[in-house]
Design a protein around this motif. Structure first.
Motif, PDB file in Angstrom:
ATOM      1  N   ALA A  87       0.863  -1.178   0.000  1.00 43.65           N
ATOM      2  CA  ALA A  87       0.000   0.000   0.000  1.00 43.65           C
ATOM      3  C   ALA A  87       0.910   1.243   0.000  1.00 43.65           C
ATOM      4  CB  ALA A  87      -0.876  -0.013   1.243  1.00 43.65           C
ATOM      5  N   SER A  88       0.421   2.360  -0.414  1.00 43.05           N
ATOM      6  CA  SER A  88      -0.915   2.664  -0.848  1.00 43.05           C
ATOM      7  C   SER A  88      -0.931   2.848  -2.372  1.00 43.05           C
ATOM      8  CB  SER A  88      -1.348   3.948  -0.136  1.00 43.05           C
ATOM      9  OG  SER A  88      -2.604   4.383  -0.548  1.00 43.05           O
ATOM     10  N   PRO A  89      -2.032   2.685  -3.138  1.00 43.26           N
ATOM     11  CA  PRO A  89      -3.345   2.312  -2.648  1.00 43.26           C
ATOM     12  C   PRO A  89      -3.393   0.853  -2.173  1.00 43.26           C
ATOM     13  CG  PRO A  89      -3.389   2.640  -5.026  1.00 43.26           C
ATOM     14  CD  PRO A  89      -2.025   2.953  -4.580  1.00 43.26           C
ATOM     15  N   PHE A  90      -4.363   0.579  -1.327  1.00 39.47           N
ATOM     16  CA  PHE A  90      -4.516  -0.723  -0.700  1.00 39.47           C
ATOM     17  C   PHE A  90      -4.858  -1.780  -1.746  1.00 39.47           C
ATOM     18  CE2 PHE A  90      -6.771  -3.809   2.015  1.00 39.47           C
ATOM     19  CZ  PHE A  90      -5.826  -3.951   3.013  1.00 39.47           C
ATOM     20  N   ASN A  91      -4.126  -2.879  -1.692  1.00 37.60           N
ATOM     21  CA  ASN A  91      -4.347  -3.956  -2.661  1.00 37.60           C
ATOM     22  C   ASN A  91      -3.869  -5.257  -2.024  1.00 37.60           C
ATOM     23  OD1 ASN A  91      -3.499  -5.850  -4.831  1.00 37.60           O
ATOM     24  ND2 ASN A  91      -4.150  -4.218  -6.195  1.00 37.60           N
ATOM     25  N   LEU A  92      -4.681  -6.314  -2.153  1.00 37.52           N
ATOM     26  CA  LEU A  92      -4.341  -7.592  -1.498  1.00 37.52           C
ATOM     27  C   LEU A  92      -3.635  -8.558  -2.439  1.00 37.52           C
ATOM     28  CD1 LEU A  92      -7.773  -8.153   0.290  1.00 37.52           C
ATOM     29  CD2 LEU A  92      -5.632  -7.546   1.415  1.00 37.52           C
ATOM     30  N   LYS A  93      -3.477  -8.184  -3.689  1.00 41.06           N
ATOM     31  CA  LYS A  93      -3.095  -9.188  -4.699  1.00 41.06           C
ATOM     32  C   LYS A  93      -1.600  -9.180  -5.025  1.00 41.06           C
ATOM     33  CE  LYS A  93      -7.768  -8.896  -6.497  1.00 41.06           C
ATOM     34  NZ  LYS A  93      -8.592  -8.703  -7.688  1.00 41.06           N
ATOM     35  N   ALA A  94      -1.235 -10.074  -5.931  1.00 42.49           N
ATOM     36  CA  ALA A  94       0.178 -10.397  -6.164  1.00 42.49           C
ATOM     37  C   ALA A  94       0.986  -9.253  -6.766  1.00 42.49           C
ATOM     38  CB  ALA A  94       0.272 -11.608  -7.074  1.00 42.49           C
ATOM     39  N   ASP A  95       2.199  -9.107  -6.269  1.00 48.68           N
ATOM     40  CA  ASP A  95       3.142  -8.118  -6.768  1.00 48.68           C
ATOM     41  C   ASP A  95       4.472  -8.449  -6.082  1.00 48.68           C
ATOM     42  OD1 ASP A  95       2.704  -4.727  -7.674  1.00 48.68           O
ATOM     43  OD2 ASP A  95       4.629  -5.582  -7.054  1.00 48.68           O
ATOM     44  N   LEU A  96       5.528  -8.564  -6.847  1.00 50.73           N
ATOM     45  CA  LEU A  96       6.804  -9.001  -6.272  1.00 50.73           C
ATOM     46  C   LEU A  96       7.591  -7.860  -5.627  1.00 50.73           C
ATOM     47  CD1 LEU A  96       8.087 -11.457  -9.066  1.00 50.73           C
ATOM     48  CD2 LEU A  96       6.351 -11.821  -7.330  1.00 50.73           C
ATOM     49  N   SER A  97       7.059  -6.657  -5.666  1.00 48.71           N
ATOM     50  CA  SER A  97       7.809  -5.514  -5.138  1.00 48.71           C
ATOM     51  C   SER A  97       8.076  -5.632  -3.637  1.00 48.71           C
ATOM     52  CB  SER A  97       7.054  -4.207  -5.410  1.00 48.71           C
ATOM     53  OG  SER A  97       6.848  -4.049  -6.794  1.00 48.71           O
ATOM     54  N   ASP A  98       7.223  -6.366  -2.907  1.00 48.17           N
ATOM     55  CA  ASP A  98       7.444  -6.456  -1.453  1.00 48.17           C
ATOM     56  C   ASP A  98       8.760  -7.155  -1.129  1.00 48.17           C
ATOM     57  OD1 ASP A  98       6.512  -8.985  -2.219  1.00 48.17           O
ATOM     58  OD2 ASP A  98       5.140  -9.231  -0.526  1.00 48.17           O
ATOM     59  N   SER A  99       8.996  -8.308  -1.749  1.00 44.35           N
ATOM     60  CA  SER A  99      10.240  -9.033  -1.443  1.00 44.35           C
ATOM     61  C   SER A  99      11.437  -8.442  -2.172  1.00 44.35           C
ATOM     62  CB  SER A  99      10.083 -10.511  -1.795  1.00 44.35           C
ATOM     63  OG  SER A  99       9.603 -10.653  -3.111  1.00 44.35           O
ATOM     64  N   LEU A 100      11.201  -7.914  -3.362  1.00 46.69           N
ATOM     65  CA  LEU A 100      12.341  -7.342  -4.092  1.00 46.69           C
ATOM     66  C   LEU A 100      12.873  -6.100  -3.392  1.00 46.69           C
ATOM     67  CD1 LEU A 100      11.162  -7.993  -7.733  1.00 46.69           C
ATOM     68  CD2 LEU A 100      13.148  -9.001  -6.611  1.00 46.69           C
ATOM     69  N   SER A 101      11.998  -5.420  -2.640  1.00 48.70           N
ATOM     70  CA  SER A 101      12.509  -4.268  -1.901  1.00 48.70           C
ATOM     71  C   SER A 101      13.286  -4.714  -0.658  1.00 48.70           C
ATOM     72  CB  SER A 101      11.385  -3.288  -1.540  1.00 48.70           C
ATOM     73  OG  SER A 101      10.464  -3.886  -0.682  1.00 48.70           O
ATOM     74  N   GLN A 102      13.386  -6.033  -0.427  1.00 45.36           N
ATOM     75  CA  GLN A 102      14.222  -6.573   0.663  1.00 45.36           C
ATOM     76  C   GLN A 102      15.434  -7.313   0.099  1.00 45.36           C
ATOM     77  OE1 GLN A 102      13.296  -5.525   3.491  1.00 45.36           O
ATOM     78  NE2 GLN A 102      11.267  -4.854   2.844  1.00 45.36           N
ATOM     79  N   ARG A 103      15.734  -7.075  -1.168  1.00 46.57           N
ATOM     80  CA  ARG A 103      16.775  -7.927  -1.774  1.00 46.57           C
ATOM     81  C   ARG A 103      18.164  -7.613  -1.256  1.00 46.57           C
ATOM     82  NH1 ARG A 103      17.679  -4.746  -7.487  1.00 46.57           N
ATOM     83  NH2 ARG A 103      17.380  -2.840  -6.358  1.00 46.57           N
ATOM     84  N   ASP A 104      18.371  -6.450  -0.627  1.00 46.19           N
ATOM     85  CA  ASP A 104      19.706  -6.090  -0.132  1.00 46.19           C
ATOM     86  C   ASP A 104      19.881  -6.391   1.358  1.00 46.19           C
ATOM     87  OD1 ASP A 104      20.078  -5.183  -2.700  1.00 46.19           O
ATOM     88  OD2 ASP A 104      19.615  -3.094  -2.194  1.00 46.19           O
ATOM     89  N   THR A 105      18.995  -7.225   1.904  1.00 47.38           N
ATOM     90  CA  THR A 105      19.059  -7.503   3.347  1.00 47.38           C
ATOM     91  C   THR A 105      19.924  -8.714   3.683  1.00 47.38           C
ATOM     92  OG1 THR A 105      17.035  -8.806   3.184  1.00 47.38           O
ATOM     93  CG2 THR A 105      16.788  -6.506   3.860  1.00 47.38           C
ATOM     94  N   GLY A 106      20.510  -9.357   2.677  1.00 50.31           N
ATOM     95  CA  GLY A 106      21.380 -10.494   2.962  1.00 50.31           C
ATOM     96  C   GLY A 106      20.662 -11.827   3.065  1.00 50.31           C
ATOM     97  N   TRP A 107      19.401 -11.871   2.629  1.00 52.53           N
ATOM     98  CA  TRP A 107      18.655 -13.136   2.577  1.00 52.53           C
ATOM     99  C   TRP A 107      18.764 -13.720   1.170  1.00 52.53           C
ATOM    100  CZ3 TRP A 107      14.478 -15.061   6.028  1.00 52.53           C
ATOM    101  CH2 TRP A 107      14.496 -14.438   7.278  1.00 52.53           C
TER     102      TRP A 107
END
Lengths: 182, 381
Positions: free
Chosen positions: B110-130
């Motif tokens: 969010a925002s806007p609020f959306n419950l559906k698929a999008d890879l941006s959530d994990s890709l924005s954690q790609r530099d965390t060493g996981w």
């Protein structure tokens, strides 16, 4: 590829119906995929779910727009605009209704099968009188009308996948198989 | 045994098969059914694990870190805003070199609020060493969770297994759930490692001038991960008969145009590639399964002989474009082959990516003489 679209209302069990029907086809060595129309669920609100069946591995990962069959769990939904959208001509619509198939000619050039799933489900103690759970019942009717999957596979899939009263659900499917009008 | 189950159920069964010892998670759509099912297994004793109820995802990761520091095999699952809330602790988990495994059900932020698929959530954690894997089927989700414990416990780095919300998480399909004895053969109890010992107290993660050396070690281990993950995948195949690769290629050998993507879009791409072949158009598909470490070499090799590449991103970095496209271009730079990369943004916020969309992408890539800015597919009029 054979594609089915379910129309129901939140609480009737349309999503579970799509998965149990997939399990029934799987018992007959088919490849299957079942999924809801994604979104927030609300009791009583229109719900859509889908089942895909194929002799080959299913690689398609998108919605179903031109189904081969509709299964309608609540007859009031037949009055909704766009209910038959994309349904191929001459294909089946299975409706939970105490009316006759001829009463649904207004839907268009399709084959219609009807059964009073509310009464059958209630007689088997499925759900409440205000919201009978008709999902397992109506897929028994699907089996008979379309001949796509054996009633035995449906009953086995129901017994394995329905958490409460599996045997009553299986019997309701069997009764629907016998009583469906088409 | 083969069963028709959802990918969220596949996650839960995999965690049971992996005999996780501590689970701490907070429910969030579309991940909730994983937490519900695992809480049920812990309550009934089907899984002999401690289930820790927490008040947020930040606390969930804190609990996993604490349990992992004590030597427990841990698991958590989240999605979208929940993953974002974990962000700070994701760095702690990898910096402390803890073998935590997490399932992330990809959902739009969010925002806007959306419950559906999008890879941006994990890709924005790609530099965390996981380490990060992206799956395309319920079977792959199950198998990757099992593989991830072997990988994380050897490399001492946490692993994130990603599956697209609803499109995968809530889709029922056939999954082969192996016998427990088979899983035990592949995944024995975790090997011994340095853990917190109350009888011999020490500090984890203290202040040090060697920070840069710790990072360098992490870099070396990430590089090693590419080889090790391939080895684990090969070993997995010997036991279970299935493997996935760091990338998977389809009809790439002689392809003029290769579609590059991640997750479920790849399946639809293969359907369309077959149709193109029937018309004499040589289209191939390359799916990127592992994103961290980034298998640049394994991606560039199949692309090398193609004339054009189209990258389809179900994710987006504002001000830059598709994240996979940027990564692929950076890797291609290394081999200096001048291959044009066409960029497409599609399916954001769970927007359906249909066969017709893929046909349009191929047509545009084929007809455009020069690659331009990224093309957005599926914008509403």
């Amino acid at each position: 590829m054979y594609e089915i679209r379910f129309h129901g209302r939140g609480g009737q069990g349309a999503v579970v119906a799509s998965t149990v029907l997939a399990s029934a086809f799987f018992k007959e060595k088919k490849f299957v995929q079942a999924f809801p129309n994604f979104g927030a669920e609300r009791r009583g609100a229109p719900v859509v779910a889908f089942t895909r069946v194929s002799d080959f591995e299913i690689r398609e990962r998108f919605g179903i727009y031109e189904p081969d069959c509709l299964i309608v769990l609540d007859s009031s939904l037949t009055r909704r605009k766009g209910i038959v959208q994309g349904l191929k001509e001459g294909h089946w619509i299975i409706i939970n209704s105490d009316k006759k198939p001829e009463d649904y000619v207004f839907l268009g050039p399709y084959r219609v099968a009807t059964l009073d799933a509310n009464t059958i489900a209630q007689e088997h103690g499925l759900g409440s009188s205000s919201v009978p759970i008709v999902n397992t019942t109506i897929i028994g009717a699907f089996s008979r009308a379309t001949g796509m999957v054996a009633i035995g596979s449906i009953m086995d899939a129901v017994r394995e996948n329905v958490p409460t009263h599996p045997e009553d659900n299986a019997k309701a499917a069997r009764e629907a198989y016998e009583k469906v009008v088409f | 045994m083969k069963k028709v189950i959802s990918a969220n159920q596949a996650v839960s069964y995999a965690v049971v098969a992996a005999k996780a010892q501590v689970i701490a998670a907070y429910p969030i759509t579309p991940q909730s059914s994983i937490v519900e099912m695992l809480a049920g297994f812990c309550a009934t004793g089907a899984l002999q694990a401690k289930f820790i109820n927490v008040e947020s995802e930040h606390s969930a990761m804190a609990a996993c870190i604490s349990a992992s520091v004590m030597g427990a095999r841990t698991f958590t699952a989240t999605s979208s805003q929940g993953l974002a809330l974990m962000h700070e602790l994701l760095h702690y988990a990898s910096g402390l070199r803890l073998p935590i495994v997490m399932a992330n059900v990809n959902r739009a932020l969010a925002s806007p609020f959306n419950l559906k698929a999008d890879l941006s959530d994990s890709l924005s954690q790609r530099d965390t060493g996981w380490l990060q894997f992206y799956c395309e089927s319920g079977q792959e989700v199950f198998d990757t969770i099992i593989q991830s414990y072997r990988i994380s416990e050897k490399l001492l780095l946490p692993v994130m297994v990603n599956l697209e919300g609803f499109i995968l998480s809530h889709t029922y399909e056939i999954v082969d759930l192996p016998e427990q004895s088979q899983v035990d053969l592949f995944l024995p109890p975790a090997p011994a490692r340095e853990c917190l010992d109350v009888d011999n107290p020490c500090m984890f993660g203290s202040t040090t001038d060697y920070y840069i050396n710790f990072r360098y070690k992490m870099h070396q281990d990430m590089e090693e991960a590419k080889t090790f993950c391939s080895e684990i995948d090969a070993e997995f195949k010997k036991v279970f008969g299935r493997d996935y690769g760091l990338v998977s290629t389809y009809l790439c050998e002689d392809a003029d145009l290769i579609l590059v993507t991640a997750g479920t879009i790849a399946g639809t791409c293969r359907v369309v590639a077959d149709r193109c072949r029937a018309r004499g158009m040589k289209v191939g598909v390359l799916r990127i399964r592992m994103v961290r470490p980034f298998p640049g070499k394994q991606i560039c090799e199949p692309l090398r002989k193609a004339k054009k590449v189209a990258v389809i991103d179900r994710d987006f970095s504002p001000g830059c474009g598709g994240i996979f496209a940027q990564e692929v271009k950076a890797s291609l730079q290394g081999i200096n082959c001048g291959l044009p990369v066409y960029e497409f943004i599609a399916g954001l916020g769970g927007k359906d990516v249909t066969d017709k969309d893929i046909e349009l992408i191929i047509e545009q890539t084929h007809n455009m003489p020069n690659r331009g800015e990224s093309t957005w597919i599926g914008l509403l009029k």
